[in-house]
Design a protein around this motif. Structure first.
Motif, PDB file in Angstrom:
ATOM      1  N   THR A 227       1.076  -1.110   0.039  1.00 15.29           N
ATOM      2  CA  THR A 227       0.077  -0.130   0.470  1.00 15.29           C
ATOM      3  C   THR A 227       0.953   2.063   0.232  1.00 15.29           C
ATOM      4  OG1 THR A 227      -0.157  -0.028   1.948  1.00 15.29           O
ATOM      5  CG2 THR A 227      -1.722  -0.790   1.461  1.00 15.29           C
ATOM      6  N   GLN A 228       0.054   2.494  -0.783  1.00 19.84           N
ATOM      7  CA  GLN A 228       1.295   3.736  -0.286  1.00 19.84           C
ATOM      8  C   GLN A 228       1.550   3.759   1.065  1.00 19.84           C
ATOM      9  OE1 GLN A 228       2.095   5.865  -3.158  1.00 19.84           O
ATOM     10  NE2 GLN A 228       3.498   6.004  -1.506  1.00 19.84           N
ATOM     11  N   ALA A 229       1.144   4.090   2.159  1.00 22.39           N
ATOM     12  CA  ALA A 229       1.806   4.300   3.338  1.00 22.39           C
ATOM     13  C   ALA A 229       3.224   2.983   3.833  1.00 22.39           C
ATOM     14  CB  ALA A 229       1.042   3.518   4.980  1.00 22.39           C
ATOM     15  N   GLN A 230       2.629   1.251   3.662  1.00 21.82           N
ATOM     16  CA  GLN A 230       3.194   0.994   3.562  1.00 21.82           C
ATOM     17  C   GLN A 230       4.853   0.975   2.157  1.00 21.82           C
ATOM     18  OE1 GLN A 230       1.439  -2.998   2.568  1.00 21.82           O
ATOM     19  NE2 GLN A 230       1.124  -3.326   4.103  1.00 21.82           N
TER      20      GLN A 230
ATOM     21  N   ASP B 103       5.294   4.179   1.800  1.00 20.40           N
ATOM     22  CA  ASP B 103       6.116   5.674   2.829  1.00 20.40           C
ATOM     23  C   ASP B 103       7.004   4.963   3.736  1.00 20.40           C
ATOM     24  OD1 ASP B 103       4.632   6.818   0.720  1.00 20.40           O
ATOM     25  OD2 ASP B 103       2.942   7.507   1.833  1.00 20.40           O
ATOM     26  N   CYS B 104       6.527   4.000   4.528  1.00 19.21           N
ATOM     27  CA  CYS B 104       7.460   3.718   5.286  1.00 19.21           C
ATOM     28  C   CYS B 104       8.773   2.804   5.507  1.00 19.21           C
ATOM     29  CB  CYS B 104       6.383   2.325   6.465  1.00 19.21           C
ATOM     30  SG  CYS B 104       7.277   1.110   7.765  1.00 19.21           S
ATOM     31  N   LEU B 105       8.478   1.917   4.371  1.00 18.42           N
ATOM     32  CA  LEU B 105       9.823   1.386   3.648  1.00 18.42           C
ATOM     33  C   LEU B 105      10.963   2.466   2.867  1.00 18.42           C
ATOM     34  CD1 LEU B 105      11.299  -1.483   2.852  1.00 18.42           C
ATOM     35  CD2 LEU B 105      10.222  -1.210   1.115  1.00 18.42           C
ATOM     36  N   ASP B 106      10.016   2.999   2.348  1.00 18.79           N
ATOM     37  CA  ASP B 106      10.969   4.618   1.914  1.00 18.79           C
ATOM     38  C   ASP B 106      12.017   4.710   2.852  1.00 18.79           C
ATOM     39  OD1 ASP B 106      10.891   3.558  -0.543  1.00 18.79           O
ATOM     40  OD2 ASP B 106       9.241   4.871  -1.158  1.00 18.79           O
ATOM     41  N   SER B 107      11.264   5.173   3.787  1.00 23.04           N
ATOM     42  CA  SER B 107      11.924   6.823   4.901  1.00 23.04           C
ATOM     43  C   SER B 107      13.074   5.651   5.280  1.00 23.04           C
ATOM     44  CB  SER B 107      10.636   6.768   6.196  1.00 23.04           C
ATOM     45  OG  SER B 107      10.475   5.510   6.104  1.00 23.04           O
ATOM     46  N   LEU B 108      13.257   4.220   5.861  1.00 30.22           N
ATOM     47  CA  LEU B 108      13.691   3.988   6.239  1.00 30.22           C
ATOM     48  C   LEU B 108      15.206   4.059   5.318  1.00 30.22           C
ATOM     49  CD1 LEU B 108      12.421   0.608   7.140  1.00 30.22           C
ATOM     50  CD2 LEU B 108      12.806   2.641   8.369  1.00 30.22           C
ATOM     51  N   PRO B 109      16.468   4.517   6.046  1.00 32.34           N
ATOM     52  CA  PRO B 109      17.813   4.754   5.180  1.00 32.34           C
ATOM     53  C   PRO B 109      18.228   2.559   5.533  1.00 32.34           C
ATOM     54  CG  PRO B 109      18.144   6.088   7.145  1.00 32.34           C
ATOM     55  CD  PRO B 109      16.228   5.719   6.934  1.00 32.34           C
ATOM     56  N   LEU B 110      19.962   2.880   4.043  1.00 35.78           N
ATOM     57  CA  LEU B 110      20.301   1.118   3.855  1.00 35.78           C
ATOM     58  C   LEU B 110      20.956   1.483   5.464  1.00 35.78           C
ATOM     59  CD1 LEU B 110      20.304   1.264   0.398  1.00 35.78           C
ATOM     60  CD2 LEU B 110      18.536   0.299   2.008  1.00 35.78           C
ATOM     61  N   THR B 111      21.079   2.823   6.058  1.00 33.92           N
ATOM     62  CA  THR B 111      22.369   2.137   7.275  1.00 33.92           C
ATOM     63  C   THR B 111      21.636   3.138   8.262  1.00 33.92           C
ATOM     64  OG1 THR B 111      23.024   4.975   7.501  1.00 33.92           O
ATOM     65  CG2 THR B 111      24.382   3.071   5.777  1.00 33.92           C
ATOM     66  N   GLY B 112      22.227   2.513   9.472  1.00 32.31           N
ATOM     67  CA  GLY B 112      21.781   2.864  11.252  1.00 32.31           C
ATOM     68  C   GLY B 112      20.602   1.976  11.613  1.00 32.31           C
ATOM     69  N   HIS B 113      20.134   1.804  13.063  1.00 29.55           N
ATOM     70  CA  HIS B 113      19.390   0.810  12.969  1.00 29.55           C
ATOM     71  C   HIS B 113      17.878   1.444  13.372  1.00 29.55           C
ATOM     72  CE1 HIS B 113      22.798  -1.339  13.970  1.00 29.55           C
ATOM     73  NE2 HIS B 113      23.368  -0.534  15.555  1.00 29.55           N
ATOM     74  N   HIS B 114      17.168   0.635  12.859  1.00 26.62           N
ATOM     75  CA  HIS B 114      15.893   1.223  13.262  1.00 26.62           C
ATOM     76  C   HIS B 114      14.268   0.472  13.371  1.00 26.62           C
ATOM     77  CE1 HIS B 114      17.510   4.123   9.604  1.00 26.62           C
ATOM     78  NE2 HIS B 114      18.039   3.057   9.419  1.00 26.62           N
ATOM     79  N   VAL B 115      13.541   1.017  14.309  1.00 23.47           N
ATOM     80  CA  VAL B 115      12.138   0.200  14.487  1.00 23.47           C
ATOM     81  C   VAL B 115      11.474   0.423  14.158  1.00 23.47           C
ATOM     82  CG1 VAL B 115      11.140  -0.585  17.665  1.00 23.47           C
ATOM     83  CG2 VAL B 115      14.163  -0.623  17.719  1.00 23.47           C
ATOM     84  N   VAL B 116      11.029  -0.582  13.458  1.00 20.44           N
ATOM     85  CA  VAL B 116       9.399  -0.153  12.966  1.00 20.44           C
ATOM     86  C   VAL B 116       7.866  -1.212  13.624  1.00 20.44           C
ATOM     87  CG1 VAL B 116       8.106  -0.193  11.191  1.00 20.44           C
ATOM     88  CG2 VAL B 116      10.542  -0.196  10.478  1.00 20.44           C
ATOM     89  N   SER B 117       7.167   0.280  13.998  1.00 18.12           N
ATOM     90  CA  SER B 117       6.210  -0.659  15.174  1.00 18.12           C
ATOM     91  C   SER B 117       4.821  -0.372  14.817  1.00 18.12           C
ATOM     92  CB  SER B 117       6.227   0.349  16.542  1.00 18.12           C
ATOM     93  OG  SER B 117       6.064   1.075  16.035  1.00 18.12           O
TER      94      SER B 117
END
Length: 370
Positions: free
Chosen positions: A14-17, A19-33
């Motif tokens: 979906t568009q929201a999904q 947007d979520c995926l595109d907001s994540l840089p390919l470096t660093g640590h991230h938590v998606v809830s």
């Protein structure tokens, strides 16, 4: 391609999904809830594929072996040739990395402090073999794992929902981000693309903490609370449901391995069009270990292995096993929140005995009582 966002490689989001995926840089640590049905497992697989394109080994980790099988199937349809991402359990990843040096502890995990010290002397971002890690259902892993992952991975991306913590060795979102470091990014994904409005509304009754979730637009049948006279009655009802909905994947989620085995024996003799499947975490190989979760038919699983799965129809046949538990207890509410939200279309909460279990009282208007 090591610092910029990856383009969305596949159109099944979906568009929201996206947007979520595109907001994540390919470096660093991230938590998606996000809540059940928001697509966290699908996003985890997409994230792993994107990270694999950086050229580093990329692992998609889960606590449950059954969820690993599901994620493996998802990755098979997404992986780009030359940039494979691999699904693995956390236990397997630790044992491959540390072998016999990974000492077991009483809680079934490892001596995380010892492994952290070993990782600090072994791993490094400059080593091209240091992997990217993507973790699904991350709330069911202990904080010590994240302290290790911070040192043993080039990046860590965690998909989690702290309202679905079913294990005793679990982590809150705060504990995860603390263990990964203060620079850890936080992203939230909303929406429920799995359940019907009726199933999601019932699940909301059992939710323990966290923000109120969005109610789906899609409507369906009211869930059913059904009284069973015994195990034979349960098996007959499941067989009838299977015949009525031959294309359905039907998940039977039980609280006892003995119940699971008894149901399997009866279902195998009931002449189902598709052979029923049973998952047992104690089986090392074979038909009770490796399942085909994509085909129609009945799958019998223990509650502990249901996380991350979904079925067209879900039957929870043994609610009476929780009759003595405080109906307000967070652990009980989380368990039913998870089990209920596995259902895409239809849901049956069954019970045996002479009195309706307390946690199923007061559901009139949300369910059919039978």
């Amino acid at each position: 391609m090591t610092t910029a966002n990856a383009s969305v490689l596949h159109p099944d989001l979906t568009q929201a999904q996206r947007d979520c995926l595109d907001s994540l840089p390919l470096t660093g640590h991230h938590v998606v809830s996000g809540p059940p049905g928001s697509g966290k497992s699908l996003l985890a697989a997409h994230r792993a594929v994107h990270l694999a394109l950086t050229g580093r080994p990329t692992l998609l980790l889960s606590r449950s072996n059954l969820l690993r099988q599901l994620l493996h199937g998802t990755l098979q349809g997404l992986t780009i040739p030359g940039a494979p991402a691999v699904a693995s359990t956390v236990h397997s990843w630790v044992l491959r990395g540390f072998g016999r040096e990974a000492r077991n502890t009483e809680d079934g995990w490892f001596d995380w402090t010892d492994l952290v010290h070993r990782a600090a002397a072994t791993f490094g971002d400059g080593d091209p073999a240091t992997p990217h890690l993507v973790v699904d259902e991350g709330q069911d892993l202990p904080p010590g794992f994240y302290s290790l992952a911070r040192l043993a991975a080039a990046s860590v991306t965690v998909f989690a929902d702290e309202c679905q913590r079913l294990t005793e060795t679990n982590s809150t979102l705060t504990e995860i981000t603390t263990a990964l470091g203060r620079a850890t990014g936080r992203v939230e994904i909303t929406g429920n693309h799995r359940n019907t409005r009726e199933v999601a509304t019932l699940a909301e009754h059992f939710r323990a903490g966290g923000p109120r979730t969005e109610v789906p637009v899609r409507s369906g049948a009211l869930p059913v609370v059904r009284h069973y006279t015994g195990i034979a009655d349960i098996a007959d009802d499941i067989a009838t449901t299977t015949a009525r909905h031959p294309g359905d994947r039907i998940g039977v989620i039980v609280n006892s391995l003995r119940t699971a085995a008894d149901l399997m024996r009866r279902l195998e003799r009931s002449g189902l069009a598709q052979e029923p499947q049973l998952y047992s975490s104690v089986a090392s190989t074979g038909r009770y270990r490796d399942l085909d979760l994509a085909r129609p038919g009945v799958v019998v699983v223990h509650r502990a292995s249901a996380k991350g799965l979904d079925f067209d129809t879900v039957v929870v046949p043994d609610a009476e096993t929780d009759a003595a538990v405080d109906p307000t207890a967070a652990t009980l509410r989380m368990a039913y929140y998870v089990m209920i939200t596995r259902a895409r279309q239809r849901l049956v909460l069954g019970w045996q005995g002479s009195r309706l279990p307390r946690h199923l009282e007061g559901l009139h208007g949300w369910v059919h009582m039978r």
